[in-house]
Enzyme design. Structure first.
Site, short mmCIF file in Angstrom:
data_model
loop_
_atom_site.label_atom_id
_atom_site.label_comp_id
_atom_site.label_asym_id
_atom_site.label_seq_id
_atom_site.Cartn_x
_atom_site.Cartn_y
_atom_site.Cartn_z
N GLY A 221 35.93 46.66 48.66
CA GLY A 221 36.81 45.56 48.29
C GLY A 221 36.09 44.52 47.47
N ILE A 222 36.72 43.35 47.37
CA ILE A 222 36.20 42.25 46.57
C ILE A 222 35.19 41.45 47.38
CG2 ILE A 222 36.87 40.08 45.45
CD1 ILE A 222 39.58 41.37 44.87
N GLY A 223 34.13 40.98 46.73
CA GLY A 223 33.20 40.08 47.39
C GLY A 223 31.76 40.53 47.29
N GLY A 224 30.86 39.65 47.75
CA GLY A 224 29.44 39.91 47.66
C GLY A 224 28.97 41.03 48.55
N MET A 225 29.49 41.10 49.79
CA MET A 225 29.02 42.09 50.74
C MET A 225 29.34 43.53 50.34
SD MET A 225 29.74 44.18 53.40
CE MET A 225 31.46 43.72 53.57
N GLU B 233 40.64 51.15 45.27
CA GLU B 233 41.60 50.32 44.55
C GLU B 233 40.91 49.67 43.35
OE1 GLU B 233 44.28 47.16 46.54
OE2 GLU B 233 42.40 46.16 46.09
N LEU C 295 38.76 36.61 56.24
CA LEU C 295 38.51 35.18 56.42
C LEU C 295 38.36 34.81 57.89
CD1 LEU C 295 41.08 33.79 53.83
CD2 LEU C 295 38.60 33.90 53.58
N GLY D 39 44.93 45.67 48.82
CA GLY D 39 44.90 47.04 49.33
C GLY D 39 44.21 47.17 50.67
#
Length: 472
Positions: free
Chosen positions: A243-247, A268, A343, A366
């Site tokens: 997915g989205i993000g730094g991790m 996705e 979050l 997604g």
């Protein structure tokens, strides 16, 4: 002078020169007949229309600016977008929402600010289903404004780095306007990755500015710790969604440096670290049971390096979201590993990944699709990841694992569908099949130590705690 009037002009289309002499003469004539300025093209928009923009990096600022110039002539025009990476001029020009009304199904950092100022509305979706909304007529499309790659010799305009719901939009749009941009990479299918000139009403030749770049997100120490924990659960031949993000990007980089073999991709979002994995020889897709050898995705956001990697690359396959995000398609690959950020989570196992109370931050995206699809996959695992704490606007440290979700918070993944939760303090057991007190115990185990006693008290108050519970 319009490009088609320059005989034998070579276009820098996707780093491959397209000689107009190769184009079928009937397509060339059709191109000429449909060519307009942006201002002329958007005159088809009428008051009360629903206008659909291209998605993610494929939204056209050229057509948006031209439409904004018509503000005083138009009323109640609905602008539908998916994560517009720039604040639309149409919306900025009309903060009172009398002329243009923004509806957005997944907010970007740019458009979140507009929603915070009451200049738009969120459109809740389940991503793998949203294509059907158009077929049902739930979302009408009077005019589609799309950014595309230059026409090829067969009369097709490639949709670039976002397939998503654009094919569904094209299927029902009453008018289709495309802005041609020579900087767009030609992204191969898959299916439905292009639109034929016969389906286009007007063509606008744009300014050819490069796509908006999204630099990799900042990586925290908690991200690194979570990534290291998940790496222990990834096997050779796993089929990955990030997915989205730094991790998630950190995990990609760790895989690139690891001994893992034959990683597959069915995702996705195509992210920057997948280029690292591919160049390191980790991605082969050889053990995928569906779309073997292909990096399957529906949209991409990243830097120019990512867009260059995608250009004319047969290793990558662009599909609509109703394929990539369909849990029953996802599950056809074995060992699907789905990795997404959140979050907050409550002790009942409800995941909130899109809002802070009633404030919409992003969207469902997604996450639900892939978390469910990974569970259905043979040997699959779905991970919801979050740092155990965050700092509020007053500088106070607060727990992201809560007794109940922040009032008004959206349950992106319901408690009945949750699998694994990961913080820097560990990975829970799979939460499916656990009772409320068992879930509470598992989640408190991975909470920040400073908040565990308080969470236990709240769990007792909510009658989801047993004296026999032990927190290690």
């Amino acid at each position: 002078m319009p490009s088609w009037k320059k005989e034998n002009r070579n276009l820098k289309a996707n780093k491959v020169s397209l000689d107009w002499s190769e184009v079928n003469m009937s397509y060339l004539q059709e191109y000429r007949s449909k060519l307009r300025s942006a201002a002329e093209a958007v005159k088809v928009v009428k008051s009360g229309d629903t206008v659909h923009y291209g998605e993610f990096a494929m939204a056209s600022h050229v057509l948006d600016e031209a439409l904004a110039q018509r503000k005083d002539e138009l009323y109640d025009v609905v602008i539908r977008t998916v994560s517009n990476l720039f604040p639309p001029k149409t919306v900025l020009s009309d903060p009172e929402k009398e002329h243009f009304i923004l509806h957005e199904s997944f907010m970007s950092g740019a458009t979140r600010k507009l929603h915070d100022q009451d200049m738009g509305y969120h459109l809740p979706i389940t991503y793998h289903e949203c294509g059907s909304y158009y077929g049902l007529g739930t979302i009408p499309v009077d005019v589609a404004l799309l950014k595309v790659a230059p026409m090829d010799k067969h009369g097709y305009f490639n949709l670039g780095v976002s397939n998503s719901v654009t094919p569904n939009v094209l299927a029902v749009a009453k008018k289709v306007i495309v802005e041609v941009n020579t900087s767009i990479p030609r992204c191969l299918g898959g299916v439905k990755e292009a639109v034929h000139i016969s389906k286009v009403d007007f063509i606008v030749e744009g300014d050819n500015k490069p796509l908006i770049e999204i630099p990799p997100a900042r990586v925290s120490e908690a991200d690194k710790a979570i990534a290291a924990l998940i790496m222990e659960k990834i096997e050779d031949g796993a089929c990955l969604q990030l997915g989205i993000g730094g991790m998630p990007n950190t995990i990609g980089k760790l895989i690139a440096e690891s001994d893992l073999k034959d990683i597959g991709i069915h995702t996705e979002m195509l992210v920057e670290s997948m280029v690292d994995m591919y160049e390191a020889g980790k991605i082969t897709g050889a053990r995928k049971t569906l779309d073997q050898g292909k990096i399957v995705y529906t949209f991409a956001m990243g830097t120019q390096r990512l867009y260059d990697f995608m250009d004319d690359n047969p290793a990558c396959a662009s599909f609509p979201a109703d394929y990539t995000n369909n849990p029953y398609i996802i599950a056809q690959n074995d060992k699907v590993v789905s990795i997404n950020n959140s979050l907050e989570i409550d002790l009942y196992g409800q995941i909130c990944s899109e809002s802070s109370g009633i404030r919409q931050i992003s969207g469902t995206g997604g996450q639900l699709d892939f978390h469910f699809g990974a569970y259905k996959s043979k040997g699959g695992k779905g991970f919801i990841c979050l740092s155990s704490t965050t700092t509020n606007k007053n500088g106070e440290l607060i727990s992201r694992i809560k007794p109940i979700l922040t009032p008004g918070g959206i349950a992106t993944v319901p408690r009945s569908l949750i699998s694994y939760v990961v913080t820097e303090y560990g990975i829970t057991k799979i939460l499916k099949g656990l009772s409320t007190w068992e879930r509470a115990e598992e989640l408190i185990k991975v909470a920040h130590p400073d908040f565990r006693d308080e969470l236990i008290k709240e769990a007792q108050k909510n009658k989801i705690w047993r004296r026999s519970n032990k927190i290690v």
